[in-house]
Design a protein around this motif. Structure first.
Motif, PDB file in Angstrom:
ATOM      1  N   LYS A 104      -2.268  -0.469   4.115  1.00  0.00           N
ATOM      2  CA  LYS A 104      -1.502   0.772   4.256  1.00  0.00           C
ATOM      3  C   LYS A 104      -1.493   1.659   3.008  1.00  0.00           C
ATOM      4  CE  LYS A 104       1.588  -0.781   7.872  1.00  0.00           C
ATOM      5  NZ  LYS A 104       2.963  -0.835   8.337  1.00  0.00           N
ATOM      6  N   ILE A 105      -1.394   1.074   1.848  1.00  0.00           N
ATOM      7  CA  ILE A 105      -1.275   1.869   0.619  1.00  0.00           C
ATOM      8  C   ILE A 105      -2.473   2.812   0.416  1.00  0.00           C
ATOM      9  CG2 ILE A 105      -1.154   1.768  -1.909  1.00  0.00           C
ATOM     10  CD1 ILE A 105       0.664  -0.678  -1.619  1.00  0.00           C
ATOM     11  N   PRO A 106      -3.729   2.396   0.644  1.00  0.00           N
ATOM     12  CA  PRO A 106      -4.846   3.327   0.431  1.00  0.00           C
ATOM     13  C   PRO A 106      -4.807   4.573   1.330  1.00  0.00           C
ATOM     14  CG  PRO A 106      -5.650   1.084   0.444  1.00  0.00           C
ATOM     15  CD  PRO A 106      -4.210   1.032   0.881  1.00  0.00           C
ATOM     16  N   ASP A 107      -4.064   4.490   2.446  1.00  0.00           N
ATOM     17  CA  ASP A 107      -3.927   5.666   3.310  1.00  0.00           C
ATOM     18  C   ASP A 107      -3.016   6.727   2.695  1.00  0.00           C
ATOM     19  OD1 ASP A 107      -5.550   4.451   5.175  1.00  0.00           O
ATOM     20  OD2 ASP A 107      -3.881   3.687   6.385  1.00  0.00           O
ATOM     21  N   HIS A 108      -2.338   6.374   1.626  1.00  0.00           N
ATOM     22  CA  HIS A 108      -1.405   7.272   0.938  1.00  0.00           C
ATOM     23  C   HIS A 108      -1.781   7.319  -0.545  1.00  0.00           C
ATOM     24  CE1 HIS A 108       1.131   7.226   4.540  1.00  0.00           C
ATOM     25  NE2 HIS A 108       0.833   5.942   4.603  1.00  0.00           N
ATOM     26  N   PRO A 109      -2.809   8.100  -0.900  1.00  0.00           N
ATOM     27  CA  PRO A 109      -3.318   8.101  -2.285  1.00  0.00           C
ATOM     28  C   PRO A 109      -2.252   8.376  -3.344  1.00  0.00           C
ATOM     29  CG  PRO A 109      -4.757   9.379  -0.857  1.00  0.00           C
ATOM     30  CD  PRO A 109      -3.568   9.008  -0.044  1.00  0.00           C
ATOM     31  N   THR A 110      -1.343   9.271  -3.060  1.00  0.00           N
ATOM     32  CA  THR A 110      -0.307   9.569  -4.054  1.00  0.00           C
ATOM     33  C   THR A 110       0.592   8.351  -4.269  1.00  0.00           C
ATOM     34  OG1 THR A 110      -0.334  11.884  -3.361  1.00  0.00           O
ATOM     35  CG2 THR A 110       1.568  11.165  -4.635  1.00  0.00           C
ATOM     36  N   GLN A 111       0.920   7.678  -3.175  1.00  0.00           N
ATOM     37  CA  GLN A 111       1.758   6.487  -3.281  1.00  0.00           C
ATOM     38  C   GLN A 111       1.039   5.369  -4.045  1.00  0.00           C
ATOM     39  OE1 GLN A 111       5.018   6.293  -2.309  1.00  0.00           O
ATOM     40  NE2 GLN A 111       4.725   8.480  -1.975  1.00  0.00           N
ATOM     41  N   MET A 112      -0.273   5.293  -3.850  1.00  0.00           N
ATOM     42  CA  MET A 112      -1.046   4.283  -4.566  1.00  0.00           C
ATOM     43  C   MET A 112      -0.995   4.562  -6.074  1.00  0.00           C
ATOM     44  SD  MET A 112      -4.894   2.849  -3.886  1.00  0.00           S
ATOM     45  CE  MET A 112      -5.569   4.453  -3.656  1.00  0.00           C
ATOM     46  N   LEU A 113      -1.103   5.827  -6.441  1.00  0.00           N
ATOM     47  CA  LEU A 113      -1.031   6.174  -7.868  1.00  0.00           C
ATOM     48  C   LEU A 113       0.363   5.876  -8.421  1.00  0.00           C
ATOM     49  CD1 LEU A 113      -3.087   9.496  -7.835  1.00  0.00           C
ATOM     50  CD2 LEU A 113      -3.856   7.217  -8.527  1.00  0.00           C
ATOM     51  N   ILE A 114       1.368   6.113  -7.604  1.00  0.00           N
ATOM     52  CA  ILE A 114       2.738   5.784  -8.019  1.00  0.00           C
ATOM     53  C   ILE A 114       2.878   4.274  -8.232  1.00  0.00           C
ATOM     54  CG2 ILE A 114       5.151   5.673  -7.218  1.00  0.00           C
ATOM     55  CD1 ILE A 114       4.639   8.449  -5.905  1.00  0.00           C
ATOM     56  N   PHE A 115       2.334   3.496  -7.302  1.00  0.00           N
ATOM     57  CA  PHE A 115       2.396   2.032  -7.418  1.00  0.00           C
ATOM     58  C   PHE A 115       1.837   1.574  -8.764  1.00  0.00           C
ATOM     59  CE2 PHE A 115      -0.016  -1.961  -6.912  1.00  0.00           C
ATOM     60  CZ  PHE A 115       1.037  -2.846  -6.702  1.00  0.00           C
TER      61      PHE A 115
END
Length: 134
Positions: A104-115
């Motif tokens: 799921k995380i790769p579908d949300h690039p901004t969230q991945m960068l936040i992680f």
């Protein structure tokens, strides 16, 4: 005998002035047309130069945006490659949570960068909240 009737009479001054006036008007019209043509050509050249300058600026802007986009995509790809090993380092994350986060995380690039920007101590809670919301 009256000879004045047989002698050529000079053209009245009025007629000659009218001819000169007509010629002068035609000359002025030609001059005005020439001035208009010159002004039109100057305007067209100026417009062409401005269009060319704007075109160059747009090209530079597009090229810059493409470079930024490519860098962003590379950053996201690099982050995606590091995601699984990083998720494995998160203590307390179950195997199921790890795989769900990985999908799921790769579908949300901004969230991945936040992680990746988070300190390791808060990543477990962040992943669980992310999974609950997504």
């Amino acid at each position: 005998m009256d000879l004045s009737a047989t002698q050529p009479q000079p053209e009245p001054q009025l007629a000659r002035n009218q001819g000169d006036s007509t010629f002068s008007k035609k000359k002025k019209k030609i001059s005005d047309a020439s001035d208009f043509s010159t002004s039109f050509n100057d305007t067209a050249v100026l417009l062409a130069e401005n269009i060319r300058a704007v075109g160059l600026e747009i090209s530079k802007s597009i090229a810059s945006e493409v470079v930024i986009q490519q860098k962003s995509e590379m950053t996201i790809q690099e982050s995606a490659l590091k995601l699984y090993p990083t998720l494995c380092e998160v203590e307390g994350l179950t195997e199921d949570e790890r795989y769900r986060a990985l999908s799921k995380i790769p579908d949300h690039p901004t969230q991945m960068l936040i992680f990746f920007s988070l300190p390791s101590a808060v990543r477990l809670e962040w992943v669980r909240r992310f999974l609950a919301d997504h």
